[in-house]
Design an enzyme around this catalytic site. Structure first.
Site, PDB file in Angstrom:
ATOM      1  N   SER A  46       0.834  -1.198   0.000  1.00  0.00           N
ATOM      2  CA  SER A  46       0.000   0.000   0.000  1.00  0.00           C
ATOM      3  C   SER A  46       0.871   1.251   0.000  1.00  0.00           C
ATOM      4  O   SER A  46       0.615   2.203  -0.736  1.00  0.00           O
ATOM      5  CB  SER A  46      -0.934   0.009   1.214  1.00  0.00           C
ATOM      6  OG  SER A  46      -1.868  -1.044   1.138  1.00  0.00           O
ATOM      7  N   GLU A  47       1.908   1.259   0.834  1.00  0.00           N
ATOM      8  CA  GLU A  47       2.853   2.380   0.854  1.00  0.00           C
ATOM      9  C   GLU A  47       4.259   1.918   1.176  1.00  0.00           C
ATOM     10  O   GLU A  47       4.461   0.896   1.855  1.00  0.00           O
ATOM     11  CB  GLU A  47       2.432   3.456   1.866  1.00  0.00           C
ATOM     12  CG  GLU A  47       1.421   4.452   1.346  1.00  0.00           C
ATOM     13  CD  GLU A  47       0.017   4.155   1.832  1.00  0.00           C
ATOM     14  OE1 GLU A  47      -0.881   4.953   1.549  1.00  0.00           O
ATOM     15  OE2 GLU A  47      -0.177   3.124   2.490  1.00  0.00           O
ATOM     16  N   THR A  48       5.197   2.706   0.696  1.00  0.00           N
ATOM     17  CA  THR A  48       6.622   2.561   1.005  1.00  0.00           C
ATOM     18  C   THR A  48       7.131   3.927   1.415  1.00  0.00           C
ATOM     19  O   THR A  48       6.779   4.936   0.791  1.00  0.00           O
ATOM     20  CB  THR A  48       7.398   2.056  -0.229  1.00  0.00           C
ATOM     21  OG1 THR A  48       6.932   0.748  -0.582  1.00  0.00           O
ATOM     22  CG2 THR A  48       8.890   2.002   0.044  1.00  0.00           C
TER      23      THR A  48
END
Length: 301
Positions: A46-48
């Site tokens: 979903s996010e980094t």
């Protein structure tokens, strides 16, 4: 060959394989800027996040956040999860229980609990809400979610609200309707693009756990996220919406728990606190717990 060290964490859960996944690169200054988006797409979480030295030396870090599709000015689970990783792994050793992160929306205050060297709840402050466009065509809303018009709760508005990132909130009457929903991206793009929000958050006050205030789901196909198991940046505005329209008892502060991710097999709990004075929202906080899943290296040739 260059090796970039990163950690994997599950955020808004106390157990691995729950919550929302996050990759954290604690030495983001070693990552070429033009590769940040490509790395986020390669990891496909979903996010980094990439941790950089702060612009203001009085702050703790500068944080850049990427979905597989684009960079975000602010996000909840990346902020909380990055704080968890940096504190647990000793990259940050504050004298108190507060951190300041520089993000695209400005400085974000992060508070954390720690007992016997174990991290507990980590909470972030979010910008005050901005209430945007509403939408009243229940047939289009139903088409958007592959539901019936009777599933839409018309006692409250379908509306865009932002505490840094805009989301389109759609109230549904039942938990069953929330579970049945399937987002149609064509309807979102063709009928609702004028609203100014690319992400849809649907919710009901019917919950899996009676102690929780709301059950939600979030869809953001434009960001490369078909569905998100836990969305901190959406739960701040959600709490503001619930308090503003009297969906929940109006207290000051209002403490709410949002359950999310159940339909994905990744149950998540997000703790929301909304402060008010004279019926005006004065503070927005979202928090949760995290679990370390693993670590590794990303190779650049």
């Amino acid at each position: 060959m260059k090796k970039l060290h990163y950690y994997l964490a599950d955020v808004f859960t106390e157990e691995v394989f729950g919550g929302n996944q996050l990759a954290v690169f604690p030495e983001g200054q070693d990552v070429p800027e033009h590769l940040m988006q490509k790395i986020a797409k390669e990891l496909n979480l979903s996010e980094t996040t990439f941790v950089l030295p702060p612009t203001n030396p009085a702050n703790d870090i500068k944080l850049r956040i990427f979905t597989p599709g684009k960079e975000l000015p602010m996000a909840g689970h990346p902020t909380i999860g990055t704080a968890f990783v940096l504190l647990q792994q000793g990259y940050l050793k504050p004298t108190g229980n507060q951190l300041i992160f520089e993000e695209g929306v400005g400085d974000i205050t992060v508070n954390f609990e720690k007992k016997a060297d174990k991290l507990g709840l980590i909470t972030m402050a979010q910008p005050l809400p901005q209430f945007g466009a509403t939408f009243t065509n229940t047939q289009i809303l139903a088409d958007l979610l592959s539901l019936n018009p009777s599933d839409i709760d018309t006692d409250y508005p379908a509306q865009v609200v932002s505490c840094g990132v805009p989301f389109f909130y759609i109230p549904l009457k039942t938990l069953t309707a929330v579970k049945r929903a399937k987002l149609r991206q064509d309807v979102l793009e063709n009928q609702l693009s004028h609203l100014g929000a690319e992400s849809v958050f649907l919710f009901s006050t019917e919950t899996e756990n009676p102690a929780h205030a709301v059950h939600g789901r979030m869809f953001a196909p434009a960001f490369g996220i078909p569905e998100d198991p836990a969305t901190g940046s959406a739960c701040g505005p959600l709490g503001c919406y619930l308090v503003h329209y009297g969906v929940v008892p109006s207290e000051s502060p209002s403490h709410l728990i949002c359950e999310q991710g159940y339909e994905m097999g990744r149950p998540s709990l997000l703790y929301i606190t909304i402060g008010q004075e004279n019926k005006k929202i004065t503070s927005v906080q979202v928090g949760g717990k995290s679990a370390l899943v693993g670590e590794g290296y990303f190779y650049l040739y």
